[in-house]
Every structure is written in C-alpha cells, then in structure tokens.
Design a protein around this motif. Structure first.
Motif, PDB file in Angstrom:
ATOM      1  N   PRO A 152       0.826  -1.216   0.000  1.00 30.36           N
ATOM      2  CA  PRO A 152       0.000   0.000   0.000  1.00 30.36           C
ATOM      3  C   PRO A 152       0.861   1.267   0.000  1.00 30.36           C
ATOM      4  CG  PRO A 152      -0.856  -1.586   1.569  1.00 30.36           C
ATOM      5  CD  PRO A 152       0.452  -2.138   1.088  1.00 30.36           C
ATOM      6  N   LYS A 153       0.349   2.321  -0.614  1.00 30.28           N
ATOM      7  CA  LYS A 153       1.125   3.544  -0.816  1.00 30.28           C
ATOM      8  C   LYS A 153       1.658   4.122   0.491  1.00 30.28           C
ATOM      9  CE  LYS A 153      -0.305   6.304  -3.983  1.00 30.28           C
ATOM     10  NZ  LYS A 153      -1.070   7.311  -4.769  1.00 30.28           N
ATOM     11  N   GLY A 154       0.827   4.145   1.540  1.00 28.36           N
ATOM     12  CA  GLY A 154       1.272   4.706   2.816  1.00 28.36           C
ATOM     13  C   GLY A 154       2.412   3.913   3.417  1.00 28.36           C
ATOM     14  N   GLU A 155       2.304   2.590   3.394  1.00 23.67           N
ATOM     15  CA  GLU A 155       3.377   1.745   3.927  1.00 23.67           C
ATOM     16  C   GLU A 155       4.646   1.896   3.089  1.00 23.67           C
ATOM     17  OE1 GLU A 155       2.161  -2.288   4.331  1.00 23.67           O
ATOM     18  OE2 GLU A 155       0.320  -1.792   5.423  1.00 23.67           O
ATOM     19  N   LYS A 156       4.476   1.995   1.790  1.00 18.82           N
ATOM     20  CA  LYS A 156       5.622   2.149   0.899  1.00 18.82           C
ATOM     21  C   LYS A 156       6.370   3.443   1.200  1.00 18.82           C
ATOM     22  CE  LYS A 156       6.656   2.015  -4.066  1.00 18.82           C
ATOM     23  NZ  LYS A 156       6.063   1.836  -5.416  1.00 18.82           N
ATOM     24  N   ARG A 157       5.634   4.523   1.438  1.00 16.41           N
ATOM     25  CA  ARG A 157       6.266   5.803   1.754  1.00 16.41           C
ATOM     26  C   ARG A 157       7.041   5.719   3.076  1.00 16.41           C
ATOM     27  NH1 ARG A 157       5.852  11.318   0.346  1.00 16.41           N
ATOM     28  NH2 ARG A 157       7.568  12.305   1.464  1.00 16.41           N
ATOM     29  N   LEU A 158       6.471   5.037   4.069  1.00 10.90           N
ATOM     30  CA  LEU A 158       7.176   4.868   5.342  1.00 10.90           C
ATOM     31  C   LEU A 158       8.462   4.078   5.162  1.00 10.90           C
ATOM     32  CD1 LEU A 158       4.240   4.102   7.815  1.00 10.90           C
ATOM     33  CD2 LEU A 158       5.732   6.119   7.821  1.00 10.90           C
ATOM     34  N   LEU A 159       8.404   3.019   4.353  1.00  9.10           N
ATOM     35  CA  LEU A 159       9.603   2.223   4.098  1.00  9.10           C
ATOM     36  C   LEU A 159      10.663   3.046   3.367  1.00  9.10           C
ATOM     37  CD1 LEU A 159       7.921  -1.129   3.016  1.00  9.10           C
ATOM     38  CD2 LEU A 159       9.343  -0.783   5.050  1.00  9.10           C
ATOM     39  N   GLU A 160      10.236   3.841   2.385  1.00  6.56           N
ATOM     40  CA  GLU A 160      11.181   4.694   1.666  1.00  6.56           C
ATOM     41  C   GLU A 160      11.815   5.718   2.599  1.00  6.56           C
ATOM     42  OE1 GLU A 160       9.168   4.676  -2.817  1.00  6.56           O
ATOM     43  OE2 GLU A 160       8.684   6.267  -1.385  1.00  6.56           O
ATOM     44  N   ASP A 161      11.001   6.367   3.418  1.00  9.44           N
ATOM     45  CA  ASP A 161      11.524   7.368   4.357  1.00  9.44           C
ATOM     46  C   ASP A 161      12.537   6.746   5.313  1.00  9.44           C
ATOM     47  OD1 ASP A 161       9.874   9.202   3.162  1.00  9.44           O
ATOM     48  OD2 ASP A 161       8.466   9.366   4.841  1.00  9.44           O
ATOM     49  N   SER A 162      12.198   5.565   5.837  1.00 11.42           N
ATOM     50  CA  SER A 162      13.094   4.891   6.787  1.00 11.42           C
ATOM     51  C   SER A 162      14.404   4.496   6.121  1.00 11.42           C
ATOM     52  CB  SER A 162      12.403   3.651   7.354  1.00 11.42           C
ATOM     53  OG  SER A 162      11.221   3.991   8.041  1.00 11.42           O
ATOM     54  N   CYS A 163      14.302   3.933   4.919  1.00  9.51           N
ATOM     55  CA  CYS A 163      15.489   3.482   4.193  1.00  9.51           C
ATOM     56  C   CYS A 163      16.399   4.656   3.850  1.00  9.51           C
ATOM     57  CB  CYS A 163      15.056   2.741   2.932  1.00  9.51           C
ATOM     58  SG  CYS A 163      16.383   1.844   2.119  1.00  9.51           S
ATOM     59  N   LEU A 164      15.818   5.746   3.394  1.00 12.49           N
ATOM     60  CA  LEU A 164      16.616   6.911   3.029  1.00 12.49           C
ATOM     61  C   LEU A 164      17.226   7.585   4.252  1.00 12.49           C
ATOM     62  CD1 LEU A 164      14.398   8.269   0.167  1.00 12.49           C
ATOM     63  CD2 LEU A 164      16.856   7.920  -0.004  1.00 12.49           C
ATOM     64  N   THR A 165      16.497   7.615   5.354  1.00 13.94           N
ATOM     65  CA  THR A 165      17.059   8.187   6.588  1.00 13.94           C
ATOM     66  C   THR A 165      18.292   7.401   7.029  1.00 13.94           C
ATOM     67  OG1 THR A 165      14.881   8.972   7.309  1.00 13.94           O
ATOM     68  CG2 THR A 165      16.589   8.773   8.986  1.00 13.94           C
ATOM     69  N   LEU A 166      18.173   6.082   7.060  1.00 10.39           N
ATOM     70  CA  LEU A 166      19.299   5.241   7.451  1.00 10.39           C
ATOM     71  C   LEU A 166      20.458   5.378   6.461  1.00 10.39           C
ATOM     72  CD1 LEU A 166      17.321   2.060   8.515  1.00 10.39           C
ATOM     73  CD2 LEU A 166      18.630   3.579  10.030  1.00 10.39           C
TER      74      LEU A 166
END
Length: 298
Positions: A152-166
């Motif tokens: 889902p789009k919301g979960e995907k955005r959270l995963l992208e944000d987390s991955c890019l932050t790390l």
C-alpha cells in the motif's frame, strides 16, 4: 523480485529535472550520452558505480571512478560525464536524485542530512567493502520499493523514508572520515577550465566577451572555442550564461530582491535575466524563489 521491473533510465536520456517532489532512483547502463554537456540542477545527486569504469568532471576536476565508488554532487554544481573510448561501454550505476526539502523533512531539525554533499573534502569516495555493501543494499532496497506494486502507498512511503534516513545517516558518518576520500592519483584537472571559472566568478557583474576569455586562456579565439567545447560539451556563451544563472540562484537564496539580480549577474536588463533563467530552470525567478526559499508570492 524480478530485476526486469526495476526502474531504469536510458543512457541517452538527457533529462536533468525531477518528476517527483522527494526523490528518484534509477539503474543506468552504458555510455550516458544524454549527460555529455556541462550542467547543474537544484537537487542533490548520488551515483554509485556497480560495474565498469566511469569518469565525471566536478568542480574542474575529473574523477575516474571504479566499481564501488560513490560520487556526491551538491546542488547547482557544474558537472558532466567524460567519455573514454573502449573504457566506459560496460558501465552500470545507480543514480539517485533527492530534493533539499525532502532531506530537511526527513531530518526534522534533528540533523543535517545534506552534510555529505556540502562537506569540502571531496565529492568522490571509496569506502571499505563492508561499508559500501551496506550502502548499496539501501539503494537496492529503494529500487525494489520503486518496482513494488503490492505494498500500500502509505506503507511504501514509510519504508522509503526509513530506508533513506538510514542511508543518509550512514553516508554522513562515513564522509566524516577523510581516509575514505578519493585518492589524488585517480583524478585529473584542467587548469584552463579552473582559470576561466575563477575569472568568470570574479567578473560576474561585468560583460564577459569571447575575446577576453580566449586571452585568459592564451589561445586564439578559434582554438579556444574548439578546445572549450571538447572539454565541457558546451559553447562558451552557454557556459558563461549558466554561471550567471548559478550566481542568480545564490542571490535569490540569500534574499536579494529580484529587481537587483540582473545587474549583479551581468545581464543587460531584467527581461534578459528572466528569459535566460526560465530557459535553464523552466520556471520564473519569482516561482523559483517561492518554491525553494519557502517564501509566499507577493
């Protein structure tokens, strides 16, 4: 996940603007014939070399990159690919563009995630194997997320944000170690481009003629024009014009009134400045100020 689904950018794609507000990531293979001219953009760029050789000029220095190397390009920084016959045909790399606003939002005022771009050590880095494998895995995860049609789009955005932050926290930590910076023997510089760049920067408010620049290079006008095009992929006129636009961007960010900028950057009048700025960025100076300085339109 099927590798065929990963986001690809064709080697001859000349696009130098983002289609998204936050970030874009692509695989790119072969000779990047769409990036042969000197150019700049108002977002950050990261390139990770997966295989083959790659050469890129940044800040008047050419970096000869090998597999595992990173190049980190700051906003509004002149750069272009430099082709070496029979060396770069098998190049494969991961290219990521990311906006300043997105990195600021990720940091939430707790950190400066742009340090890796703004540090003055070098734009090119060769990290130890275990560190670059760690970073490249984040990039691969982001490529896989781009191709993911099920989450889902919301979960995907959270995963992208987390991955890019790390990814950026790890990258910034590594860029604080000068021992990982690029070795001088893997670089080369052209003194003519450095001399001309310095001259243009010092005389940006004045009319800058072809005769003057040829004189600075101690070449006839004919040989100067030909050599300059070979080195930069740009005409002398376009190069000077782009330098003026870069200075205009800096002044806009510093809060200089738009009405003053044409004089400060050596344009004949405001309409000339407006026309050239829009040709480079695709938006007006006023729109640029509103978008990238967070100011509301008057």
């Amino acid at each position: 996940m099927n590798r065929q689904q990963l986001s690809m950018m064709e080697a001859d794609d000349a696009r130098q603007y983002m289609l998204k507000d936050n970030f874009e990531i692509y695989e790119k293979k072969g000779i990047p014939s769409g990036a042969m001219e000197m150019h700049f953009h108002h977002f950050y760029e990261i390139m990770f070399i997966c295989q083959g050789d790659f050469a890129i000029l940044v800040n008047n220095i050419t970096y000869h990159l090998k597999p595992g190397d990173f190049i980190l390009i700051n906003r509004n920084q002149f750069h272009h690919y430099q082709y070496v016959k029979d060396q770069h045909e098998n190049s494969k790399r991961i290219l990521m563009w990311v906006s300043a606003g997105y990195l600021e939002a990720l940091a939430k005022k707790n950190a400066d995630l742009t340090y890796c771009f703004t540090q003055t050590q070098t734009p090119a880095w060769h990290f130890p194997a275990h560190h670059r494998e760690h970073l490249s895995q984040y990039l691969t995860n982001l490529l896989n997320l781009e191709a993911d049609k099920l989450t889902p789009k919301g979960e995907k955005r959270l995963l992208e944000d987390s991955c890019l932050t790390l990814f950026f926290v790890s990258l910034n930590q590594l860029c604080r170690h000068p021992e990982f910076s690029f070795r001088i023997e893997n670089t080369s510089s052209n003194p003519m481009i450095r001399t001309l760049t310095n001259y243009i920067n010092d005389h940006i408010e004045e009319p800058i003629t072809l005769d003057t620049l040829a004189g600075q290079a101690h070449l006839s006008k004919y040989h100067f024009v030909r050599l300059f095009k070979e080195l930069t992929g740009m005409t002398v006129h376009d190069f000077v014009n782009h330098k003026k636009i870069l200075r205009a961007c800096e002044l806009i960010w510093e809060g200089e009134p738009l009405g003053n900028i044409s004089d400060l950057c050596g344009f004949s009048d405001y309409s000339s400045f407006f026309r050239n700025f829009k040709a480079v960025y695709g938006i007006s100076p006023r729109e640029f100020r509103a978008m990238y300085k967070g100011n509301s339109l008057p």
